[in-house]
Write an enzyme that holds these catalytic residues in place. Structure first.
Site, PDB file in Angstrom:
ATOM      1  N   ASP A  18       0.836  -1.212   0.000  1.00 36.02           N
ATOM      2  CA  ASP A  18       0.000   0.000   0.000  1.00 36.02           C
ATOM      3  C   ASP A  18       0.867   1.256   0.000  1.00 36.02           C
ATOM      4  O   ASP A  18       1.982   1.258   0.518  1.00 36.02           O
ATOM      5  CB  ASP A  18      -0.915  -0.033   1.240  1.00 36.02           C
ATOM      6  CG  ASP A  18      -2.114   0.894   1.099  1.00 36.02           C
ATOM      7  OD1 ASP A  18      -2.347   1.405  -0.022  1.00 36.02           O
ATOM      8  OD2 ASP A  18      -2.802   1.115   2.101  1.00 36.02           O
ATOM      9  N   ASN A  66     -11.179  -2.440  -5.361  1.00 40.85           N
ATOM     10  CA  ASN A  66     -10.398  -1.479  -6.156  1.00 40.85           C
ATOM     11  C   ASN A  66     -11.056  -1.109  -7.493  1.00 40.85           C
ATOM     12  O   ASN A  66     -10.679  -0.121  -8.123  1.00 40.85           O
ATOM     13  CB  ASN A  66      -8.968  -1.990  -6.399  1.00 40.85           C
ATOM     14  CG  ASN A  66      -8.080  -1.936  -5.168  1.00 40.85           C
ATOM     15  OD1 ASN A  66      -7.206  -2.771  -4.973  1.00 40.85           O
ATOM     16  ND2 ASN A  66      -8.297  -0.947  -4.306  1.00 40.85           N
TER      17      ASN A  66
END
Ligand code: IPE
Ligand code: IPE
Ligand code: MG
Length: 248
Positions: A18, A66
């Protein structure tokens, strides 16, 4: 010669990669640049894991959530994925690494799916390390689909209710047959699982670092693995001093 800390590496390391977007923002660049730089880190950590002797490396590359990102970013991520698979497959072969996609691959664009399946086929005979690439992966989707499969077996009387055990559920997951993650690393300072390996990480050790994924290095990775060795994994028992869980 491996340092003491890197002897007996964990069987399975999972990573939530991330911080690509924030890395790019800090540098006043487009988010896509962050993803491109992040792909270099993937290469570094895959090679490091293989050299250290990790058995399974699971990388969270694209979640079921996502898709809700702007279309331009999703499209860029999908083409980056194709590029990565095209350039990395020869290296995976050289390093004896088997690529294995985990997630709902049916939901990927057809061209991406083709690239992924071809790379999986080309590396199928490799036994040095498994690289699980989590693509269109979400734990809730994984568990929902496991429940559906088991329900259908029950309906067809292929399984009896009393035979539904934890192992039966585990066998329906994308990670079936693999050891559970010993260690889960998340970069970028966020302290959440974001729908990653919820079932599999029941006894996983978590490690959170503020480093943004594109800045994550082999050195930091090795430091985390060394730190992992000092964790006292008890698995609900009273004392277990070795990080593989075996009692002293
Ligand atoms: C992780 O980086 C990569 C993917 C989720 C595909 P992000 O894109 O989430 O980066 P941040 O969290 O916005 O910084
Ligand atoms: C998790 O990161 C998914 C991947 C790394 C692929 P996100 O950036 O999507 O997670 P949230 O939205 O911050 O929880
Ligand atoms: Mg993020």
């Amino acid at each position: 010669m491996k340092s003491e800390a890197l002897q007996h590496p964990p069987s399975h390391v999972a990573v939530i990669m991330d911080g690509n977007g924030r890395w790019a923002k800090k540098k006043l660049m487009n988010r896509i640049k962050g993803h491109e730089k992040g792909a270099d880190t993937v290469r570094t950590i895959v090679t490091a894991s293989r050299e250290i002797g990790v058995g399974v490396l699971t990388l969270y590359a694209f979640s079921t959530e996502n898709w809700a990102r702007p279309e331009t970013e999703v499209t860029a991520l999908m083409s980056l994925l194709k590029k990565f698979i095209r350039t990395e497959t020869p290296r995976l072969k050289e390093q004896n690494i088997r690529l294995n996609a985990i997630g709902n691959t049916e939901g990927l664009p057809a061209d991406v799916r083709e690239y992924v399946f071809a790379a999986m086929e080309e590396t199928a005979g490799n036994d040095g390390m498994i690289l699980n690439l989590a693509l269109n992966y979400g734990s809730r989707e994984e568990l929902t689909s496991a429940v559906k499969t088991i329900a259908s077996k029950l309906q067809k009387e292929e399984i009896a209710e009393e035979d539904i055990t934890e192992a039966v559920i585990t066998d329906q997951l994308y990670t079936a047959g693999q050891p559970e993650p010993d260690l889960l690393i998340r970069t970028s300072g966020e302290m959440r699982l974001s729908n990653f390996l919820l079932w599999q990480s029941a006894y996983t050790e978590f490690f959170f670092t503020d480093t943004l994924w594109p800045d994550f290095t082999r050195r930091e990775f090795e430091e985390i693995l060394s730190h992992f060795k000092t964790r006292n994994r008890r698995f609900g028992k009273t004392t277990c001093s070795l990080s593989d869980g075996s009692p002293q």
